[in-house]
Design a protein around this motif. Structure first.
Motif, PDB file in Angstrom:
ATOM      1  N   VAL A 215       0.878  -1.170   0.000  1.00  0.00           N
ATOM      2  CA  VAL A 215       0.000   0.000   0.000  1.00  0.00           C
ATOM      3  C   VAL A 215       0.917   1.221   0.000  1.00  0.00           C
ATOM      4  O   VAL A 215       1.770   1.367   0.883  1.00  0.00           O
ATOM      5  N   ILE A 216       0.746   2.082  -0.995  1.00  0.00           N
ATOM      6  CA  ILE A 216       1.638   3.231  -1.156  1.00  0.00           C
ATOM      7  C   ILE A 216       0.895   4.494  -0.757  1.00  0.00           C
ATOM      8  O   ILE A 216       0.031   4.995  -1.483  1.00  0.00           O
ATOM      9  N   ARG A 217       1.240   5.015   0.419  1.00  0.00           N
ATOM     10  CA  ARG A 217       0.583   6.212   0.942  1.00  0.00           C
ATOM     11  C   ARG A 217       1.560   7.366   1.161  1.00  0.00           C
ATOM     12  O   ARG A 217       1.141   8.474   1.499  1.00  0.00           O
ATOM     13  N   CYS A 218       2.844   7.089   0.998  1.00  0.00           N
ATOM     14  CA  CYS A 218       3.868   8.129   1.166  1.00  0.00           C
ATOM     15  C   CYS A 218       5.090   7.744   0.344  1.00  0.00           C
ATOM     16  O   CYS A 218       5.169   6.640  -0.210  1.00  0.00           O
ATOM     17  N   PHE A 219       6.058   8.644   0.295  1.00  0.00           N
ATOM     18  CA  PHE A 219       7.240   8.389  -0.528  1.00  0.00           C
ATOM     19  C   PHE A 219       8.028   7.184  -0.017  1.00  0.00           C
ATOM     20  O   PHE A 219       8.514   6.372  -0.805  1.00  0.00           O
ATOM     21  N   ASP A 220       8.132   7.024   1.305  1.00  0.00           N
ATOM     22  CA  ASP A 220       8.846   5.865   1.849  1.00  0.00           C
ATOM     23  C   ASP A 220       8.165   4.563   1.455  1.00  0.00           C
ATOM     24  O   ASP A 220       8.843   3.549   1.217  1.00  0.00           O
ATOM     25  N   ASP A 221       6.827   4.567   1.400  1.00  0.00           N
ATOM     26  CA  ASP A 221       6.101   3.384   0.931  1.00  0.00           C
ATOM     27  C   ASP A 221       6.471   3.068  -0.515  1.00  0.00           C
ATOM     28  O   ASP A 221       6.587   1.897  -0.903  1.00  0.00           O
ATOM     29  N   TYR A 222       6.613   4.122  -1.304  1.00  0.00           N
ATOM     30  CA  TYR A 222       6.963   3.963  -2.723  1.00  0.00           C
ATOM     31  C   TYR A 222       8.326   3.282  -2.852  1.00  0.00           C
ATOM     32  O   TYR A 222       8.484   2.324  -3.620  1.00  0.00           O
ATOM     33  N   ILE A 223       9.299   3.741  -2.088  1.00  0.00           N
ATOM     34  CA  ILE A 223      10.631   3.143  -2.124  1.00  0.00           C
ATOM     35  C   ILE A 223      10.582   1.695  -1.622  1.00  0.00           C
ATOM     36  O   ILE A 223      11.235   0.805  -2.185  1.00  0.00           O
ATOM     37  N   ALA A 224       9.798   1.440  -0.595  1.00  0.00           N
ATOM     38  CA  ALA A 224       9.686   0.077  -0.058  1.00  0.00           C
ATOM     39  C   ALA A 224       9.081  -0.870  -1.094  1.00  0.00           C
ATOM     40  O   ALA A 224       9.507  -2.034  -1.218  1.00  0.00           O
ATOM     41  N   ALA A 225       8.087  -0.389  -1.845  1.00  0.00           N
ATOM     42  CA  ALA A 225       7.478  -1.218  -2.890  1.00  0.00           C
ATOM     43  C   ALA A 225       8.486  -1.499  -4.003  1.00  0.00           C
ATOM     44  O   ALA A 225       8.550  -2.617  -4.540  1.00  0.00           O
ATOM     45  N   ILE A 226       9.280  -0.493  -4.367  1.00  0.00           N
ATOM     46  CA  ILE A 226      10.328  -0.685  -5.377  1.00  0.00           C
ATOM     47  C   ILE A 226      11.337  -1.720  -4.891  1.00  0.00           C
ATOM     48  O   ILE A 226      11.762  -2.601  -5.645  1.00  0.00           O
ATOM     49  N   GLU A 227      11.710  -1.630  -3.632  1.00  0.00           N
ATOM     50  CA  GLU A 227      12.667  -2.598  -3.081  1.00  0.00           C
ATOM     51  C   GLU A 227      12.124  -4.022  -3.154  1.00  0.00           C
ATOM     52  O   GLU A 227      12.864  -4.971  -3.451  1.00  0.00           O
ATOM     53  N   LYS A 228      10.824  -4.201  -2.903  1.00  0.00           N
ATOM     54  CA  LYS A 228      10.223  -5.534  -3.003  1.00  0.00           C
ATOM     55  C   LYS A 228      10.345  -6.084  -4.421  1.00  0.00           C
ATOM     56  O   LYS A 228      10.636  -7.269  -4.627  1.00  0.00           O
ATOM     57  N   ARG A 229      10.087  -5.211  -5.403  1.00  0.00           N
ATOM     58  CA  ARG A 229      10.212  -5.667  -6.786  1.00  0.00           C
ATOM     59  C   ARG A 229      11.669  -5.989  -7.129  1.00  0.00           C
ATOM     60  O   ARG A 229      11.947  -6.973  -7.824  1.00  0.00           O
ATOM     61  N   MET A 230      12.590  -5.193  -6.640  1.00  0.00           N
ATOM     62  CA  MET A 230      13.998  -5.475  -6.894  1.00  0.00           C
ATOM     63  C   MET A 230      14.401  -6.803  -6.250  1.00  0.00           C
ATOM     64  O   MET A 230      15.204  -7.559  -6.814  1.00  0.00           O
TER      65      MET A 230
END
Length: 471
Positions: A215-230
């Motif tokens: 769930v992307i609700r802030c910029f840190d969430d965005y980076i965390a989601a990218i890290e999961k994909r990586m």
């Protein structure tokens, strides 16, 4: 006069060049660390049915050349039959003498079809039929081609949203029939930076949430989601990220400024140019840090202005042959590398420069950030790319690196290819490289020492890339 155009001495102008290529370079394994090939095609082991599918269906290099010789769009990207498109390509080819497409096309005809005729309208049907018949053979199936070309590692280019299902089959050996080539995904990060269009960005964020179970609700969430994909990419052997942007703009912002801008994006509001720069800078930094933590290299393709012909883009869509070279400085890139270097999280980096006027600038930039903390030649001046991927462009890239950097540490070339037969461009590069070495010997620039020359050819054509990426 040679019987064939593509003959043993093709692009080799003296006996030393011939010896370096045929005794050293030609038999080395291939590592192609940047291509646009499709893992699905390799898994299913299905290749093109004809030369239009192989050459003309997806490759904007060919489309641009055909337009330049007056071919109607109907026979390029339109509804003409496959043979009609090929026959019109044959009409264009005689006007392209000296162009790399002329070299590549005839090299592929010779290597894969034992066809030594020159492409022209007179023999179009004969070549078409001969090659179509051979493409039906098992010898032209993707896995056989990879084996026969001695391809050790091949990196595809994949969206962060890719399911990676075919790479998973390859990684877990769930195929009928063994494949000896490592087929690895590359994390293509361009879509992560779509901050110029809030609607497009929101659609991407929703898809990213689904693919990363986030769930992307802030910029840190965005980076965390990218890290999961990586992490998902890493588990399937990925060791490279890839990013292509016109320029690298660097503008630091506070945490509050970054979050405020990101929240406006999530609310569907457009960002100012300055706010876009702030968010891009932070994302660049975060992506670089993640690459460093994963032990990846990242490839930065810099210097393209895309789709400058707005009418043709509206008619045909993006990435259809209407991009140009831009002329931006490297100061923003230098600031980005510096910020990562200061925190000791600068990953291994390959810099692709599209503007040949900036070659010296890029080699100088590489030299400013070399560091032995991970590997020799940590910052690489990447191979001649796109508009530079021709004989003179390759020679220019090599010459600038020789003069200002460490040529012997260069990681070699990539095909940027869209069909498997274009892997023969490694032969093209190796011929040009061996010839250039021989000319430097004749000029007294480098010693006429066989051991040194062999060492250099082996490293640049294979060993350096093998060590640098550690696949």
């Amino acid at each position: 006069m040679a019987a064939y155009y593509i003959e043993p001495g093709f692009l080799l102008t003296n006996s030393l060049a011939v010896r370096l290529f045929h005794e050293v370079a030609s038999s080395l394994p291939i590592i192609d660390f940047h291509s646009h090939l499709d893992a699905k095609e390799i898994v299913q082991n299905t290749g093109p049915k004809n030369l239009t599918e192989a050459w003309l269906k997806h490759d904007h290099y060919f489309w641009r050349a055909m337009r330049s010789t007056g071919i109607d769009e109907h026979f390029i990207t339109g509804s003409a039959s496959d043979y009609e498109k090929f026959s019109h390509w044959c009409k264009a080819v005689p006007y392209l003498v000296g162009n790399p497409l002329y070299h590549w096309s005839h090299l592929e005809l010779a290597r894969f079809f034992e066809c030594h005729q020159l492409l022209n309208p007179t023999n179009a049907m004969e070549i078409w039929q001969k090659c179509t018949d051979k493409l039906a053979s098992s010898l032209h199936q993707p896995r056989t081609l990879l084996e026969n070309l001695n391809v050790q590692t091949l990196c595809t280019t994949d969206s962060p949203l890719s399911s990676l299902e075919y790479h998973s089959l390859l990684a877990h050996d769930k195929l009928v029939g063994k494949i000896n080539t490592n087929i690895l995904p590359t994390f293509r990060a361009d879509d992560l930076f779509a901050f110029h269009n809030s609607r497009q960005f929101l659609l991407f964020v929703r898809d990213l949430e689904l693919h990363s179970s986030s769930v992307i609700r802030c910029f840190d969430d965005y980076i965390a989601a990218i890290e999961k994909r990586m992490q998902a990419f890493h588990q399937l052997g990925c060791r490279l990220a890839d990013l292509g942007l016109p320029t690298i703009e660097y503008k630091q912002g506070s945490s509050a400024e970054i979050e405020s801008a990101f929240q406006r994006l999530l609310a569907g509001k457009e960002l100012t140019i300055d706010d876009q720069k702030i968010v891009k800078t932070q994302l660049f930094t975060s992506l670089g840090e993640l690459c460093y933590q994963f032990g990846w290299a990242w490839q930065l393709h810099i210097g393209v202005s895309a789709n400058v012909n707005s009418r043709r883009k509206e008619e045909l869509g993006p990435c259809t042959g209407f991009s140009i070279i831009n002329d931006d400085s490297v100061l923003g890139l230098a600031s980005l590398l510096d910020s990562l270097d200061r925190s000791k999280q600068l990953p291994k980096t390959v810099l692709y420069n599209l503007n040949p006027n900036n070659n010296a600038m890029f080699v100088a930039l590489c030299g400013a950030f070399q560091d032995s903390d991970t590997t020799s030649g940590k910052i690489q001046f990447g191979p001649a790319w796109w508009f530079n991927d021709h004989k003179q462009g390759i020679e220019s890239q090599l010459t600038t690196l020789k003069n200002m950097g460490a040529l012997g540490g260069f990681i070699g070339m990539v095909t940027d290819s869209r069909n498997l037969m274009s892997l023969s461009r490694h032969e093209y590069f190796r011929r040009i490289f061996c010839n250039q070495l021989s000319l430097w010997v004749a000029q007294g620039d480098i010693p006429d020492d066989w051991d040194l020359l062999t060492f250099t050819v082996q490293n640049i054509c294979y060993s350096n890339a093998n060590a640098f990426f550690d696949f």
